[in-house]
Scaffold this active site. Structure first.
Site, short mmCIF file in Angstrom:
data_model
loop_
_atom_site.label_atom_id
_atom_site.label_comp_id
_atom_site.label_asym_id
_atom_site.label_seq_id
_atom_site.Cartn_x
_atom_site.Cartn_y
_atom_site.Cartn_z
N ASP A 82 0.98 -4.09 -6.83
CA ASP A 82 0.77 -2.54 -7.13
C ASP A 82 0.56 -2.26 -8.66
OD1 ASP A 82 3.51 -3.22 -7.13
OD2 ASP A 82 4.00 -1.12 -7.28
N GLU A 177 6.49 -2.91 -6.68
CA GLU A 177 7.26 -3.22 -7.81
C GLU A 177 7.50 -2.13 -8.65
OE1 GLU A 177 8.52 -5.01 -11.88
OE2 GLU A 177 6.86 -3.90 -11.12
#
Length: 412
Positions: A82, A177
């Site tokens: 991400d 994350e």
């Protein structure tokens, strides 16, 4: 290693929008993260890895089997797919600047957006190299798609060069994350490594095994709205009380005035009206005692103002987010020493310093998987000025290969 192949791989990752969403409790927090996850699943199978698995929570795990006839520790490498919600990751248009001349890089002529070494002097380290930037309208996504690129490229290289001896290697790519959830559903037992490394640092040479202790705080200040013409003795303006609260925190203990091991209070969001104001803080400190004192200070200030006001108008809610991985890594410092030795053998100066933030590795270390952090090569993460030298991506890939070799030798 084939520079063009690695460059094309990196570009194929960053042009997939994987921005995560801090306000969505779903896992992953955005459906679009599945697009890169599925692309990686296909690619890992194509390059010849074993046990490739994309689970229901968008974690991708795979195995590079050992090619030696004796047992060594199984190690792992981890990166996240991400990108940060701090700045848009939609329609990333990477720009490749070969043989960087040390001067300003024009990112966007129409909007006059310039990446300048006068402001970002780290650029001057990379004169003569290939610099990958954005067009100034998005972030780049080197955080952490550079790390993903490096892990995939290192595994592919080891498969193509069986003369390089190594033990069993596990890899994992995680979602979310950037919104603090990347390790929450990570199955450490299934991963099956004795230790791992996140490829999620910044400039070349970084090697980190300390990070902040972290908490989030929501401060709610309540007031009373009354017609201003008739408000004397009745109106309570929550925004004015908020000013007092903010002023009672140490003015120099903020991100823009701290570095190294210095902790801070960071006000990152504020919404207010007369009747109610809400502040959102993050609290950070490497020292656990100082971290606890920071949390206590916020509550103490609230108590003092409530006493002054004669009523409990201020409420503070604090939630711990992650802790300093140092406590879990120091007992197994050989896992850091291995990386330091590999870097020195490659003529890379190890830059051992504390992370002024956190990675999946900090949470994984507390889940039983000690997990220092290694450079991925990027700079200026989470914004339009993000860039990464291609040569740093290649060096990080070589470091992964070197670690695999070093573990096989050290435990023979």
């Amino acid at each position: 290693m084939n520079k063009e192949h690695i460059l094309n791989r990196f570009i194929s990752y960053v042009t997939v929008d994987t921005e995560s969403d801090p306000n969505n409790p779903a896992f992953p927090s955005t459906e679009k993260q599945w697009n890169l996850a599925k692309q990686l699943e296909k690619e890992l199978n194509e390059i010849g890895l074993s046990d490739v698995e994309l689970d229901e929570n968008c974690y991708i795990m795979a195995t590079l089997p050992s090619n030696i006839d004796y047992k060594v520790p199984t190690i792992g490498f981890v990166a996240h797919i991400d990108t940060s919600p701090d700045f848009t990751g939609k329609d990333v248009k990477p720009q490749v600047h070969e043989n960087y001349d040390g001067k300003d890089i024009l990112l966007n002529k129409e909007q006059n957006i310039v990446l300048s070494p006068d402001y970002f002097d780290d650029l001057l380290q990379y004169k003569g190299q290939t610099i990958i930037t954005t067009d100034g309208t998005t972030l780049l996504g080197a955080d952490d798609k550079a790390g993903v690129t490096e892990i995939v490229s290192a595994m592919e290289y080891l498969i193509q060069h069986p003369e390089i001896k190594h033990g069993k290697i596990r890899i994992c790519f995680t979602p979310d994350e950037e919104v603090g959830k990347g390790a929450h559903l990570f199955d450490v037992e299934k991963f099956g490594a004795e230790w791992a490394y996140t490829m999620d640092g910044s400039q070349i040479g970084e090697l980190e095994y300390e990070n902040f202790n972290a908490a989030g705080a929501i401060v709610t200040i309540n007031g009373k709205i009354v017609h201003p013409g008739y408000a004397k003795g009745k109106m309570i303006n929550s925004m004015l009380i908020t000013n007092e609260f903010i002023a009672m925190l140490p003015e120099n203990e903020v991100p823009e005035k701290t570095s190294g091991y210095e902790g801070f209070f960071h006000l990152h969001d504020m919404e207010g009206k007369v009747e109610q104001t809400t502040l959102q803080y993050i609290i950070r400190d490497h020292d656990l005692d100082l971290f606890e004192k920071r949390k206590e200070l916020m509550q103490t200030i609230a108590n003092q103002l409530n006493n002054k006001l004669g009523t409990d108008l201020i409420e503070v809610k604090i939630k711990d987010q992650y802790f300093n991985m140092k406590e879990k890594v120091v007992p197994v410092m050989h896992i850091v020493d291995i990386v330091e030795d590999v870097m020195k053998e490659m003529n890379i100066e190890p830059l051992i310093k504390p992370i002024r933030g956190g990675t999946d590795g900090s949470q994984l270390s507390y889940k039983g998987l000690p997990c220092p952090n290694i450079f991925a090569g990027g700079h200026n993460f989470h914004g339009r000025y993000e860039y990464v030298p291609l040569e740093s991506i290649i060096k990080a890939t070589e470091v992964i290969v070197g670690i695999a070799q070093k573990v096989a030798v050290n435990f023979s």
